[in-house]
Scaffold this motif. Structure first.
Motif, mmCIF file in Angstrom:
data_model
loop_
_atom_site.group_PDB
_atom_site.id
_atom_site.type_symbol
_atom_site.label_atom_id
_atom_site.label_comp_id
_atom_site.label_asym_id
_atom_site.label_seq_id
_atom_site.Cartn_x
_atom_site.Cartn_y
_atom_site.Cartn_z
ATOM 1 N N VAL A 170 0.845 -1.195 0.000
ATOM 2 C CA VAL A 170 0.000 0.000 0.000
ATOM 3 C C VAL A 170 0.881 1.246 0.000
ATOM 4 C CG1 VAL A 170 -1.805 1.266 1.237
ATOM 5 C CG2 VAL A 170 -1.836 -1.232 1.206
ATOM 6 N N GLU A 171 0.507 2.217 -0.810
ATOM 7 C CA GLU A 171 1.188 3.510 -0.864
ATOM 8 C C GLU A 171 0.557 4.416 0.186
ATOM 9 O OE1 GLU A 171 3.275 6.434 -1.105
ATOM 10 O OE2 GLU A 171 3.803 5.129 -2.783
ATOM 11 N N GLU A 172 1.321 4.702 1.279
ATOM 12 C CA GLU A 172 0.784 5.474 2.402
ATOM 13 C C GLU A 172 1.505 6.791 2.611
ATOM 14 O OE1 GLU A 172 -0.907 1.902 5.286
ATOM 15 O OE2 GLU A 172 0.975 2.892 5.814
ATOM 16 N N ALA A 173 2.320 7.220 1.631
ATOM 17 C CA ALA A 173 3.132 8.419 1.839
ATOM 18 C C ALA A 173 2.287 9.640 2.158
ATOM 19 C CB ALA A 173 3.994 8.686 0.596
ATOM 20 N N ILE A 174 1.101 9.755 1.547
ATOM 21 C CA ILE A 174 0.274 10.941 1.792
ATOM 22 C C ILE A 174 -0.224 11.008 3.224
ATOM 23 C CG2 ILE A 174 -0.472 11.066 -0.613
ATOM 24 C CD1 ILE A 174 -3.180 9.933 0.351
ATOM 25 N N LEU A 175 -0.249 9.860 3.898
ATOM 26 C CA LEU A 175 -0.783 9.812 5.260
ATOM 27 C C LEU A 175 0.311 9.730 6.313
ATOM 28 C CD1 LEU A 175 -3.514 9.681 6.794
ATOM 29 C CD2 LEU A 175 -3.294 7.205 6.757
ATOM 30 N N THR A 176 1.357 8.947 6.035
ATOM 31 C CA THR A 176 2.387 8.698 7.043
ATOM 32 C C THR A 176 3.730 9.321 6.706
ATOM 33 O OG1 THR A 176 3.148 6.638 6.001
ATOM 34 C CG2 THR A 176 1.305 6.484 7.550
ATOM 35 N N GLY A 177 3.963 9.677 5.430
ATOM 36 C CA GLY A 177 5.260 10.187 5.018
ATOM 37 C C GLY A 177 6.252 9.095 4.693
ATOM 38 N N GLU A 178 5.863 7.826 4.767
ATOM 39 C CA GLU A 178 6.741 6.702 4.429
ATOM 40 C C GLU A 178 7.079 6.780 2.950
ATOM 41 O OE1 GLU A 178 9.143 3.898 4.726
ATOM 42 O OE2 GLU A 178 7.861 3.824 6.487
ATOM 43 N N SER A 179 8.388 6.782 2.616
ATOM 44 C CA SER A 179 8.795 7.035 1.238
ATOM 45 C C SER A 179 8.601 5.841 0.324
ATOM 46 C CB SER A 179 10.265 7.478 1.201
ATOM 47 O OG SER A 179 11.099 6.492 1.769
ATOM 48 N N SER A 180 8.520 4.642 0.850
ATOM 49 C CA SER A 180 8.319 3.459 0.014
ATOM 50 C C SER A 180 6.982 2.819 0.349
ATOM 51 C CB SER A 180 9.450 2.451 0.241
ATOM 52 O OG SER A 180 9.492 2.039 1.584
ATOM 53 N N VAL A 181 6.528 1.939 -0.561
ATOM 54 C CA VAL A 181 5.257 1.267 -0.298
ATOM 55 C C VAL A 181 5.402 0.375 0.926
ATOM 56 C CG1 VAL A 181 4.485 1.314 -2.686
ATOM 57 C CG2 VAL A 181 5.862 -0.590 -1.880
ATOM 58 N N VAL A 182 4.282 0.153 1.608
ATOM 59 C CA VAL A 182 4.280 -0.605 2.859
ATOM 60 C C VAL A 182 3.740 -2.007 2.599
ATOM 61 C CG1 VAL A 182 3.408 -0.689 5.218
ATOM 62 C CG2 VAL A 182 3.941 1.514 4.162
ATOM 63 N N GLU A 183 4.498 -3.008 3.037
ATOM 64 C CA GLU A 183 4.055 -4.397 2.914
ATOM 65 C C GLU A 183 3.139 -4.720 4.088
ATOM 66 O OE1 GLU A 183 7.777 -6.374 3.047
ATOM 67 O OE2 GLU A 183 8.578 -5.257 1.342
ATOM 68 N N LYS A 184 2.000 -5.309 3.777
ATOM 69 C CA LYS A 184 0.978 -5.549 4.793
ATOM 70 C C LYS A 184 0.901 -7.035 5.165
ATOM 71 C CE LYS A 184 -0.590 -1.285 5.094
ATOM 72 N NZ LYS A 184 -0.591 -0.516 6.347
ATOM 73 N N HIS A 185 0.442 -7.301 6.394
ATOM 74 C CA HIS A 185 0.209 -8.669 6.844
ATOM 75 C C HIS A 185 -1.024 -8.657 7.746
ATOM 76 C CE1 HIS A 185 1.761 -7.641 10.835
ATOM 77 N NE2 HIS A 185 2.811 -7.066 10.243
#
Length: 902
Positions: A170-185
């Motif tokens: 998931v692309e969460e940069a707009i919400l968290t500022g994380e620069s890369s996509v986030v792997e979910k579990h």
């Protein structure tokens, strides 16, 4: 031990709960709700739409612009003149007040759309399980307990606790500022994890980059994280800019002085000179109109508007006029990292193999940049059979992303940014694999942290694998060198990765194995052994080169730059070191900020320059803490997570290209080129605008004082008022506004960006400015009285005397405009002949004065009469004499200041 079921009214802790407990708490199942239950919950919880904040009606917002102490004086004058039957005076004075209100009303209507923009972020439809079947459901109809299906490209419609995931990223940069996509579990996460670490949750407004999933709705509408940001934005009070604060204080002082003078003069004229009541009231109205700088709001708006237009040509779009001058007072810029200081485009910077290491040029997804051997030359025509060629082949073929150009010609990656960086690397190397055939694939999953493919290439079959270096290395017994395979050297690779990590690089390794043509369907056991380690690529979201230069320029101008990012501390520290932010060691995390109360936060915010793993609340608290120290704070950003802090900041600065609509609408300024360097140019323009505003105020106030003194002295001596209220209004509006327009075009003074930011608490009228206002006002009044006495001695009638006085005062204002061009040096130089504003203002003023003096209908309205050319020359002589006196005063002041310097 069984975990407790959460209280629905408590802060969300859904990430801490196992799936069965979550289903029980929401009274639902993995098959979703029934249609009847969903309808009942919709009636109970309301639609999944972010709430709107009630706005004042337009008529009320217009009337509120009359809520100003100086406007009160004008409105009072309207009432009195209307009661006395002087309707022309009434209409002109009222017209001035209405024009000022209209200017403010138009500015206000161009501003706030932030909440509507956030509501538009939600998708209109989604796939949900109802009655055990997948149905298309309106996003607004989702309720807690619904089970939602997610696919690549979907915008997540509500906050979800994930039930099933398959390679979900998931692309969460707009919400968290994380620069890369986030792997979910789907596993439960104990403790109070920060928003960016809640890997078993999917949040409203973010986007599915890859994979599929099922999630149960745990929050809708205002209860989502997006809704929380919505509430923060709606509760942030507008910040009044330094200029507005100073002009408000100035207006209050003028208001008190006018009321005091009017009260004293009323009793003096009534008791000492026994003036008729009507004549006394008209005289006091003349005083009020003379002393009130009616044209000041319009002049300020004109100068700010010109600054807005000039900034727009430099790619800085100003959404709120007062922001222009606030930029000049800015002492701190708090910047998001991803997409603001950096490109928000993962880029391979290095490739490390068994024998060699390479650097890779390029700062974006554009497939242009040399691959150069460390200590050697650029490589070209790479042989696919060499270790470098095999590495690039592996990362290119074992890759689900695509590289393409958008409609604006910008290069984009479709898929995960890290894999996209490898695809760009292959494009830079120029190796083509058009004939490759894929026979099998194991997609990437965060559970095992690798991806693998079976490819046929030039008649040979290969198993390629890419993933986390430690995972890949654990499956390799050998590594590839120029002369063939050698035993895997763990110490060499650990040392190489440690060096890359210190530079803020993220690493992705590759391995391969040649396999026979009849290889069975690819499965995980095939990857357990026999692989050959090829090497790894080091990648990062690179700093913008122009941003590094802009940060240095900001330091020169006395502006501190602070980085506030949702990314990891190590990455933030590395980027900060590259860009000259902070000391390279002192990084404060979101968890540390959580432990600080507001008082302690003020000290930490002031001392430290890099903040990592921050949430929207943290950014908002940091901006407020810096403002408590008296700073004028600018905040830059591009994601929804930046919007509350942008609105709280004195200057909110959004990225125009990659920024979200929410961020742009919450901001005061939008960078049309996403270039941090544009901020530095905007600061310079803001300082120039403030200097010109200061010159303009120093120009307008002496003329108001001079006019006021004419009325005061006349009342004290019992003489006839030298000018009528309409003639004074003409000078204030037509003349002062016209001439002030000329000062708006003055260029920036030398050394502007080497000055410290001005103190926003310091009055725009310092001690020297007050002295200058008093001096010039007295000179204007004295020259007018001397001229009036001589004309009356010659037997001239009242209208003629008033016209000469009006022309003389206008001429002295025109000449004094040249005095104000340069505050502390001789005003006449060659640059003034290149100033179009000065001469345009001169031409317009000449036309206006010819009209009021020589047009019959203007004579009838304003009580003027035509003047012989001799009296035009007389007015100019008096004006030039006052010009000489002011320039002499400047020279004397310079000498005094020079002697005082150590």
């Amino acid at each position: 031990m069984t975990r407790p079921v959460p209280d629905p009214n408590a802060p969300p802790t859904w990430h801490q709960l196992d799936i069965p407990i979550t289903l029980t708490a929401l009274e639902t199942s993995a098959h979703g709700l029934s249609a009847a239950e969903a309808a009942a919950r919709l009636a109970r919880h309301g639609p999944n739409v972010l709430p709107e904040q009630a706005r004042r009606p337009g008529w009320l917002r217009f009337l509120l612009h009359f809520n100003d102490v100086l406007i009160y004086i004008l409105l009072g004058a309207c009432v009195v003149t209307g009661a006395m039957g002087h309707w022309v005076d009434t209409m002109v004075i009222l017209g001035v007040a209405v024009i000022n209100a209209l200017i403010g009303f138009i500015q206000e209507n161009s501003a706030e759309k932030s909440l509507q923009s956030i509501r538009d972020m939600l998708s209109s439809q989604t796939l949900a399980l109802r009655d055990g079947k997948t149905r298309v459901v309106a996003t607004a109809d989702l309720v807690p307990g619904d089970v939602v299906s997610l696919r690549p490209g979907d915008k997540i419609p509500a906050d979800l606790r994930l039930l099933q995931t398959h390679s979900l990223r998931v692309e969460e940069a707009i919400l968290t500022g994380e620069s890369s996509v986030v792997e979910k579990h789907i596993a439960a996460i104990p403790g109070d994890a920060l928003l960016g670490d809640r890997r078993n949750m999917a949040f409203s407004g973010t986007t599915v980059s890859a994979g599929n999933a099922l999630g149960i709705v745990v929050a809708t509408a205002g209860d989502t994280e997006l809704g929380h940001i919505n509430r923060m934005i709606s509760t942030v009070s507008p910040i009044q800019t330094p200029l507005l604060q100073q002009t408000k204080r100035l207006g209050q002082v003028i208001f008190i002085m006018i009321l005091a003078m009017m009260a004293v003069l009323f009793f003096w004229g009534w008791l000492a000179h026994d003036m008729p009541f009507g004549q006394l009231l008209l005289a006091l109205i003349s005083l009020a109109v003379a002393a009130v700088p009616e044209g000041l709001p319009a002049v300020i708006s004109i100068i700010l508007s010109l600054g807005v237009q000039k900034m727009a040509r430099s790619k800085a779009i100003i959404r709120k006029l007062p922001t222009v001058e606030t930029l000049g007072a800015m002492t701190i810029v708090c910047s998001d990292k991803t997409g603001t200081l950096t490109m928000n485009e993962m880029t391979v910077k290095s490739v490390v193999l068994g024998d060699r290491a390479y650097t890779v040029a390029g700062e974006s997804y554009e497939p242009v940049g040399e691959i150069r051997e460390v200590g050697g030359q650029a490589v070209g025509g790479i042989d696919p059979a060499t270790p470098l060629g095999l590495f690039i082949t592996a990362v290119d073929l074992c890759n689900d992303t695509r590289l393409r150009r958008d409609s604006h010609g910008r290069w984009q990656v479709v898929g995960a940014p890290t894999a996209g960086a490898l695809k760009v690397l292959a494009a830079k190397a120029g190796i083509q694999h058009d004939g490759a055939k894929q026979h099998g694939k194991i997609p990437f999953d965060s559970a095992y942290k690798y991806q693998a493919t079976h490819h046929e290439l030039n008649g040979r079959h290969y198993l390629f694998m890419i993933g986390a270096p430690d995972v890949i290395a654990a499956r390799c017994a050998t590594e590839l060198h120029d002369d063939g395979q050698r035993p895997f050297a763990a110490a060499y690779w650990e040392d190489a990765m440690a060096r890359q990590s210190e530079g803020g690089l993220r690493m992705l390794a590759a391995a391969y194995r040649e396999i026979p043509a009849g290889f069975p369907e690819l499965d995980h056991p095939h990857l357990e052994q026999g692989l050959v380690f090829l090497g790894f690529a080091g990648m990062m979201d690179p700093p913008r080169p122009e941003a590094t230069e802009a940060i240095a320029l900001c330091r020169t101008a006395g502006i501190r730059v602070k980085m506030i990012t949702g990314d990891h501390p190590g990455t933030a520290m590395a980027i900060g070191a590259m860009m000259g932010i902070g000391n390279g060691q002192d990084v404060v995390t979101g968890q540390q900020l959580e432990a600080l109360d507001d008082e302690a936060l003020v000290d930490v915010a002031d001392r430290c320059d890099i903040f990592a793993r921050t949430s929207p609340e943290h950014k908002l608290r940091l901006v407020r803490a810096l403002q408590r120290r008296g700073n004028v704070v600018g905040m830059t950003g591009d994601g929804v997570n930046d919007a509350p802090a942008l609105k709280q900041a004195d200057v909110g600065i959004a990225m125009g290209i990659k920024g979200t609509e929410v961020t742009r609408e919450a901001a005061d300024m939008v960078l049309a080129d996403d270039n941090f360097a544009t901020i530095a140019r905007a600061v310079k323009e803001g300082r120039r605008v403030y200097d010109n505003l200061k010159k303009t105020i120093h120009f307008i106030l002496p003329t108001n004082l001079g006019q006021g003194l004419l009325v005061v002295v006349a009342l004290l001596t019992g003489a006839v008022i030298p000018l009528t209220p309409l003639q004074i209004l003409w000078m204030n509006m037509a003349t002062s506004t016209t001439l002030s327009f000329g000062l708006a075009f003055e260029p920036a003074e030398p050394g502007l960006m080497h000055r410290r930011p001005r103190d926003p608490a310091r009055s725009i009228l310092d001690g020297y400015a007050i002295w200058r206002v008093a001096l010039v006002g007295t000179l204007l009044a004295a020259s007018a009285f001397i001229l009036e006495s001589q004309l009356l001695a010659l037997g001239k009638d009242t209208d003629f005397v008033r016209t000469v006085l009006l022309q003389t005062l206008v001429a002295t204002q025109w000449v004094y405009m040249f005095n104000c061009r340069i505050q502390d040096r001789f005003s006449l130089d060659l640059a003034m002949f290149r100033s179009k504003g000065l001469w345009l203002a001169t031409g317009v003023l000449a036309a206006l004065q010819l009209a009021i003096v020589h047009l019959p209908f203007m004579n009838d309205i304003f009580g003027t009469t035509p003047l012989p050319f001799l009296y035009w020359l007389l007015s100019l002589k008096i004006a030039l004499l006052i010009f000489a006196v002011i320039e002499l005063e400047k020279w004397i002041t310079r000498q005094i200041r020079a002697r005082r310097r150590p």
